[in-house]
Enzyme design. Sequence first.
Site, short mmCIF file in Angstrom:
data_model
loop_
_atom_site.label_atom_id
_atom_site.label_comp_id
_atom_site.label_asym_id
_atom_site.label_seq_id
_atom_site.Cartn_x
_atom_site.Cartn_y
_atom_site.Cartn_z
N GLY A 69 0.81 -1.21 0.00
CA GLY A 69 0.00 0.00 0.00
C GLY A 69 0.85 1.26 0.00
N THR A 70 1.94 1.26 0.75
CA THR A 70 2.79 2.46 0.84
C THR A 70 3.30 2.86 -0.54
OG1 THR A 70 3.45 1.82 3.06
CG2 THR A 70 4.86 3.41 1.94
N GLN A 166 -7.32 -0.22 4.01
CA GLN A 166 -8.07 -0.85 5.12
C GLN A 166 -9.47 -1.27 4.69
OE1 GLN A 166 -6.99 -1.78 8.03
NE2 GLN A 166 -5.03 -0.73 8.13
N HIS A 188 -1.64 -7.75 2.41
CA HIS A 188 -1.61 -8.29 3.77
C HIS A 188 -2.73 -7.77 4.66
CE1 HIS A 188 0.43 -5.05 6.32
NE2 HIS A 188 0.63 -4.57 5.12
N THR A 225 11.25 -7.43 -11.12
CA THR A 225 10.58 -8.71 -11.36
C THR A 225 9.45 -8.88 -10.35
OG1 THR A 225 12.66 -9.63 -12.14
CG2 THR A 225 10.95 -11.21 -11.50
N CYS A 306 1.76 3.43 15.46
CA CYS A 306 2.96 2.83 16.06
C CYS A 306 3.69 2.07 14.98
CB CYS A 306 2.59 1.93 17.22
SG CYS A 306 1.34 0.74 16.83
N1 PLP Z 1 -2.71 3.00 4.06
C1 PLP Z 1 -3.36 2.64 5.17
C2 PLP Z 1 -4.68 3.26 5.49
C3 PLP Z 1 -2.79 1.69 6.03
O1 PLP Z 1 -3.44 1.32 7.15
C4 PLP Z 1 -1.53 1.13 5.69
C5 PLP Z 1 -0.87 0.17 6.60
O2 PLP Z 1 -1.13 0.12 7.78
C6 PLP Z 1 -0.91 1.53 4.51
C7 PLP Z 1 -1.52 2.48 3.72
C8 PLP Z 1 0.42 0.96 4.09
O3 PLP Z 1 0.22 -0.31 3.53
P1 PLP Z 1 1.44 -1.37 3.44
O4 PLP Z 1 1.65 -1.90 4.81
O5 PLP Z 1 0.93 -2.42 2.49
O6 PLP Z 1 2.60 -0.65 2.88
#
Ligand code: PLP
Length: 366
Positions: A69-70, A166, A188, A225, A306
């Site tokens: 997600g990041t 989420q 995940h 990859t 956290c």
């Molecule tokens: N966005 C939200 C709302 C999240 O809760 C999180 C992770 O806690 C992320 C982005 C980041 O996702 P990832 O852990 O897959 O990088």
Amino acid sequence: MMRYLDANATEPLRPEARDAMFAAMSVTGNPSSVHAAGRAVRRIMEDARESLAARFGCQPADLVFTSGGTEADALAIHALGQGRRLIVGATEHDAIRAAAAGADVLPVDGNGVAGLEALAAMLVSGPPALVCLMLANNETGTIQPVAEAAALCRTHGALLHVDAVQAAGRMDVSLTALGASSMAISSHKIGGPTGVGALLLAPEHRTLSPLIPGGGQERGRRGGTPPVAAIAGFAAAASVPRDATRLVGLRDRAEQAALAQGAVVVGGHGPRLTNTTCLALPGARADTQVIALDLAGIAVSAGSACSSGKVAASHVLAAMGLGTLAGQAIRVSLPWNATEADIDAFAAAYARMADRLRPPLVSHAA
Ligand code: PLP
């Protein structure tokens, strides 16, 4: 025995995802190779892409695999934010806040819901914007009016990126139905493996400038990859039907048990994810609560972010105007496999903890 009630940090791996990963791991090949071995692995990856695209409302060609997600959030801001003013919701995850440093902040109300009138006012003035609004909050579960915000953005020539990390797997989520420009999801958080996520794009944003250029993979939008086994697990996890009714019943039981001990449900009057509750216990520090529950075998987290093990003041709870309660809130987030016994254990541990941590009543008797 550990009772795991911290699904918003990461969900337990679904058996369907584990099976799909084992199957994919036994096939050797790089999906970029032209030979039969490469094509076999590529087929696994493209089947997963098609399944995820259908599940989350975009064309397969408009889904870019990332490391999570990041990275999906950072790619959206990098690519769609070029030459645009950035506006981010006050309760966005650090994945957005760090990538959109210096952005204008869209305020939220006491339930954590972003104000559409404030957004309209921000969009009227200034250059065309990229707005980032999450679908569901990681600390409180608050659901944002993303479809309405997307319509406002279209009216004002702005783009909208949705962090649905989420929300995906916990409510109906479709990029097309939301009418947004792009959307981030993460494996995940839906019972797939860590290390993979995706950025979904509206067709008009299909071509974008990569954050990681590399060897032209993902149609030149993300080099490297791809982790095909993880991608197969991601798709398998996403295709398992969710049981929101069962989870909301368990979540409400946990909440009632905490309310009986004097807790306050943060954001409890707004629309929320069915698996999440943010519980503030007046007078008891959040980190002390997390440790007390951990010692009782219950895994929850502080309402405060956290991300690197440190408990910092929560910008989410501060933005909701919580004051001192912001440092007294824990997040209980139920995984897909939570049981009645987990909730019974939580209720008993919470009651014992509240007895110990609640400040003594001051007697005003003469
Ligand atoms: N966005 C939200 C709302 C999240 O809760 C999180 C992770 O806690 C992320 C982005 C980041 O996702 P990832 O852990 O897959 O990088």
